[in-house]
Design a protein around this motif. Sequence first.
Motif, PDB file in Angstrom:
ATOM      1  N   THR A  37      30.757  -4.533  39.453  1.00  0.00           N
ATOM      2  CA  THR A  37      31.058  -5.548  38.442  1.00  0.00           C
ATOM      3  C   THR A  37      29.922  -6.558  38.272  1.00  0.00           C
ATOM      4  OG1 THR A  37      32.094  -7.010  40.055  1.00  0.00           O
ATOM      5  CG2 THR A  37      33.528  -5.396  38.951  1.00  0.00           C
ATOM      6  N   CYS A  39      29.208  -8.810  40.526  1.00  0.00           N
ATOM      7  CA  CYS A  39      29.660 -10.074  41.136  1.00  0.00           C
ATOM      8  C   CYS A  39      28.637 -10.640  42.118  1.00  0.00           C
ATOM      9  CB  CYS A  39      30.997  -9.872  41.849  1.00  0.00           C
ATOM     10  SG  CYS A  39      30.904  -8.829  43.331  1.00  0.00           S
ATOM     11  N   ASP A  41      28.470 -10.299  45.290  1.00  0.00           N
ATOM     12  CA  ASP A  41      28.988 -10.635  46.621  1.00  0.00           C
ATOM     13  C   ASP A  41      28.118 -10.009  47.704  1.00  0.00           C
ATOM     14  OD1 ASP A  41      31.029 -12.124  45.540  1.00  0.00           O
ATOM     15  OD2 ASP A  41      32.593 -10.607  45.868  1.00  0.00           O
ATOM     16  N   THR A  80      34.722  -3.768  45.225  1.00  0.00           N
ATOM     17  CA  THR A  80      34.912  -2.885  44.077  1.00  0.00           C
ATOM     18  C   THR A  80      34.820  -1.410  44.432  1.00  0.00           C
ATOM     19  OG1 THR A  80      32.571  -2.797  43.492  1.00  0.00           O
ATOM     20  CG2 THR A  80      33.873  -4.633  42.584  1.00  0.00           C
TER      21      THR A  80
END
Length: 172
Positions: A37, A39, A41, A80
Amino acid sequence: MTQTASRRAFLRGQFSQRRVMRPLGALAPEAFARACTGCMDCAEACPEGIIITDSDNLPVVDLRLGACTFCGDCLNACETGALDADTPWDWKATVTDDCLSLNGVSCRTCEDQCDEQALRFRLMTGGRAQPIVDPELCRGCGACAAACPAGAVTFTHQDPRPDLQHDGVNPC
């Protein structure tokens, strides 16, 4: 050299694309692009600070910033499924013609940084030395790339299927 075009690259007019170095455990390129995604992280979790974002806002590993310790923090941070612990890290170091030792300058920085002793130098005429990477010993951690003053270390993705090798990927 085999180059593949992802659907995303094809739609952008990039009909062939080199494989980029994604974080430890990254799925195959198209599966990764679908699952990730962006993100970041994984980048926030990386204690080495070597995961950055690319032009698609997806994570890439830049081994010029430092070496990967294979700690797995990026894997643990990914919610994910884009990073999977069962996916091997199949990157190996290669040395380009920009290597200082190949050009007659005494340098063994990459060899000094390699804990696995995967890099050796064979003396040549004219004060030059040929860098040799042992693919059996190289883990693809990037300690050599981060230390190389000439930026002469690149990485090759070693696909388990020999017909799908990807050559000369820069550390980023």
